[in-house]
Design a protein around this motif. Sequence first.
Motif, PDB file in Angstrom:
ATOM      1  N   TRP A  72      16.530 -27.287  24.169  1.00 56.72           N
ATOM      2  CA  TRP A  72      17.044 -27.290  25.543  1.00 56.72           C
ATOM      3  C   TRP A  72      18.401 -26.608  25.658  1.00 56.72           C
ATOM      4  O   TRP A  72      18.703 -25.912  26.624  1.00 56.72           O
ATOM      5  N   ILE A  73      19.264 -26.835  24.673  1.00 55.73           N
ATOM      6  CA  ILE A  73      20.665 -26.396  24.812  1.00 55.73           C
ATOM      7  C   ILE A  73      20.842 -24.895  24.560  1.00 55.73           C
ATOM      8  O   ILE A  73      21.902 -24.343  24.823  1.00 55.73           O
ATOM      9  N   LYS A  74      19.821 -24.235  24.089  1.00 54.15           N
ATOM     10  CA  LYS A  74      19.947 -22.843  23.631  1.00 54.15           C
ATOM     11  C   LYS A  74      20.406 -21.865  24.726  1.00 54.15           C
ATOM     12  O   LYS A  74      19.947 -21.925  25.860  1.00 54.15           O
ATOM     13  N   ASN A  75      21.278 -20.955  24.340  1.00 54.99           N
ATOM     14  CA  ASN A  75      21.687 -19.859  25.220  1.00 54.99           C
ATOM     15  C   ASN A  75      20.520 -18.901  25.440  1.00 54.99           C
ATOM     16  O   ASN A  75      19.638 -18.838  24.616  1.00 54.99           O
ATOM     17  N   TRP A  77      22.225 -19.643  29.341  1.00 56.27           N
ATOM     18  CA  TRP A  77      22.053 -20.514  30.505  1.00 56.27           C
ATOM     19  C   TRP A  77      21.961 -19.634  31.758  1.00 56.27           C
ATOM     20  O   TRP A  77      22.424 -18.486  31.723  1.00 56.27           O
ATOM     21  N   TRP A  79      23.450 -19.131  34.465  1.00 51.37           N
ATOM     22  CA  TRP A  79      24.628 -18.495  35.070  1.00 51.37           C
ATOM     23  C   TRP A  79      25.164 -17.364  34.204  1.00 51.37           C
ATOM     24  O   TRP A  79      26.082 -16.649  34.618  1.00 51.37           O
ATOM     25  N   GLU A  80      24.622 -17.202  33.023  1.00 51.57           N
ATOM     26  CA  GLU A  80      25.123 -16.152  32.142  1.00 51.57           C
ATOM     27  C   GLU A  80      24.374 -14.830  32.328  1.00 51.57           C
ATOM     28  O   GLU A  80      24.763 -13.813  31.770  1.00 51.57           O
ATOM     29  N   GLY A  81      23.307 -14.859  33.097  1.00 52.45           N
ATOM     30  CA  GLY A  81      22.506 -13.655  33.262  1.00 52.45           C
ATOM     31  C   GLY A  81      21.749 -13.340  31.979  1.00 52.45           C
ATOM     32  O   GLY A  81      21.974 -13.963  30.945  1.00 52.45           O
ATOM     33  N   VAL A  83      20.952 -10.126  29.562  1.00 55.48           N
ATOM     34  CA  VAL A  83      21.273  -8.705  29.366  1.00 55.48           C
ATOM     35  C   VAL A  83      20.235  -8.085  28.450  1.00 55.48           C
ATOM     36  O   VAL A  83      19.848  -8.695  27.473  1.00 55.48           O
TER      37      VAL A  83
END
Lengths: 83, 223
Positions: A72-75, A77, A79-81, A83
Motif C-alpha cells: 500500500w505504501i509504495k511510491n 502517490w 499527488w506526485e504524478g 513520470v
Amino acid sequence: MTEQQAYLQELMALDFKLYDLHLYLNTHPFDGEILEIYQDLAKEAKSTREKYEAMYGPLKCENAATDCEWTWIKNPWPWEGMV
Amino acid sequence: MWGYDKKLQYPVNIKNPNPQLAKFIISQYGGPDGELAASLRYLSQRFSMPTEITKATLNDIGTEELGHLEMIGTMVNQLTRGVSPEGLRKAGLGDYYTDHGVSIYPQNAAGNPFTASYIGVKGDPITDLYEDMAAEQKARSTYEYLIDLSDDPDVTDILKFLREREVVHFQRFGEALRSVQEKLAQKKFYMNNLHTCPNNNTPPSCGCQNVPIISDCGCQNNN
C-alpha cells in the motif's frame, strides 16, 4: 504517456462516468435506462480495476497485503504524478 | 480520490437527547483539537512528506479523521434531535440556534467558528510530525474532559473509542517520526527534499546520481 498511465486514465474515465451517473441517479432513482447503463459500466470498471491492480499494484488497501509485503505504501502517490 | 462507505467507523445510537452535552461535543467537530482540524492538518502535510511510510501514515490517518468528523456530527445531531428551541436555549444553544438552526456547524464549544489557524503545516517532516503527535495528545485530553462532563453512558462509550484512536495515532506518528530520523542519521543525506538533478528532471524517473536521500527519485545510488 506510459502504458500504465494510459491504463490508469482508462479506469479514471470509467470511474468518472460511473460517478456522474451516480449523481444523476440520486435525483432520478427509477430511471431504468440509466440503471442498466450503470450496471454494465460498473462491471466494466470492476474488471478494468482488477487488471490494473494485478499489473501495477493496489488502488485500494484491501488488495495491498501480499505474502511478504504491505504494498500500500509504495511510491508514487497520486499527488506526485507519474513520470 | 475518496469513496464513501454508507456506515460509521463505530456505531452511534444515542437514545436520549442532551443538548448540554451537544454544546460541549461540537468542539471536536470544529474546535482547535477537533476532527476537522486533524483531517486538514494531515491531508495538507502529506504533500511534503519525504518517505513512503510518512506519506501513507498521513494520508490514511487524515482520511480516518474524516470518519471521526462524521461520528461527531452524528452525535451532536442525535443529542439535539427533537429538542425544542426553548430546550436549546436552556442548554446555552440559543445563540447557535439563531445562526444555524439544528444543523451542524464547525465551531468550538464557546461558539467560535473553525479557523485554519488551528492547524500547522510547516513543510518540514520532523516539525510536522512533532506537531501531529502533540495534536493527538491534545485531542486525547479533550476527549477525557468530555468523558468527565458526560452523564450518558451511550455518549461516554463513543468518546472512549475516539480517545483510544488518538492514542493509536500518536503511536503511529511516533513510529513515522522515528523512521525519518533514522533516514537522516544514515551516512550520507541531504537536509532538503528538493531534487537537484543537473538535467532538471523530476523524480521518480530521473535516474541521475545526484539526488537527496529522502527524495522519491527511486534511484539506488544514494546511500
